[in-house]
Design a protein around this motif. Structure first.
Motif, PDB file in Angstrom:
ATOM      1  N   VAL A  37      18.784 -37.859 -57.655  1.00  0.00           N
ATOM      2  CA  VAL A  37      18.965 -37.376 -56.294  1.00  0.00           C
ATOM      3  C   VAL A  37      18.468 -38.422 -55.286  1.00  0.00           C
ATOM      4  O   VAL A  37      19.112 -38.673 -54.264  1.00  0.00           O
ATOM      5  N   ARG A  38      17.355 -39.032 -55.593  1.00  0.00           N
ATOM      6  CA  ARG A  38      16.822 -40.054 -54.692  1.00  0.00           C
ATOM      7  C   ARG A  38      17.689 -41.304 -54.688  1.00  0.00           C
ATOM      8  O   ARG A  38      17.852 -41.954 -53.658  1.00  0.00           O
TER       9      ARG A  38
ATOM     10  N   GLU B 250      16.908 -32.171 -52.514  1.00  0.00           N
ATOM     11  CA  GLU B 250      16.209 -32.389 -53.783  1.00  0.00           C
ATOM     12  C   GLU B 250      15.460 -31.114 -54.199  1.00  0.00           C
ATOM     13  O   GLU B 250      15.568 -30.668 -55.338  1.00  0.00           O
TER      14      GLU B 250
ATOM     15  N   TYR C  11      17.987 -28.387 -55.260  1.00  0.00           N
ATOM     16  CA  TYR C  11      18.567 -28.668 -56.573  1.00  0.00           C
ATOM     17  C   TYR C  11      17.573 -28.382 -57.687  1.00  0.00           C
ATOM     18  O   TYR C  11      17.923 -27.804 -58.722  1.00  0.00           O
TER      19      TYR C  11
ATOM     20  N   TYR D  55      19.874 -38.404 -51.180  1.00  0.00           N
ATOM     21  CA  TYR D  55      19.910 -37.045 -50.672  1.00  0.00           C
ATOM     22  C   TYR D  55      18.595 -36.746 -49.964  1.00  0.00           C
ATOM     23  O   TYR D  55      17.569 -37.364 -50.235  1.00  0.00           O
TER      24      TYR D  55
ATOM     25  N   ARG E 241      15.153 -35.836 -60.118  1.00  0.00           N
ATOM     26  CA  ARG E 241      14.597 -36.425 -58.891  1.00  0.00           C
ATOM     27  C   ARG E 241      15.066 -37.867 -58.710  1.00  0.00           C
ATOM     28  O   ARG E 241      15.450 -38.271 -57.615  1.00  0.00           O
TER      29      ARG E 241
END
Length: 70
Positions: free
Chosen positions: A8-9, A18, A21, A13, A5
């Motif tokens: 991705v953050r 998120e 994924y 994204y 997380r």
């Protein structure tokens, strides 16, 4: 999952990406008998992707998405 997380953050994204994924990572972990992803390598990833194509009949873009998540 927290590390995923965060990464991705950090890359900005969308929340949808998120969520997708995270779903792929969970499926990968379950597929490999709940081993931690850091304990697995290219061979396990290849087996998972092969499974997605041969057993679940996913499309090429879906397979690429799973690979990107892993």
């Amino acid at each position: 999952m927290d590390q995923l997380r965060d990464k991705v953050r950090f890359k900005c994204y969308s929340l949808s990406t998120e969520s997708t994924y995270i779903s792929w990572i969970k499926q990968f972990i379950i597929f490999k008998d709940e081993r931690h992803p850091t304990e697995m390598g290219a061979a396990e990833v290849e087996k998972f992707l092969t499974y997605l194509v041969t057993r679940r009949h996913v499309s090429s873009p879906t397979q690429n998405q799973a690979l990107s998540a892993i």
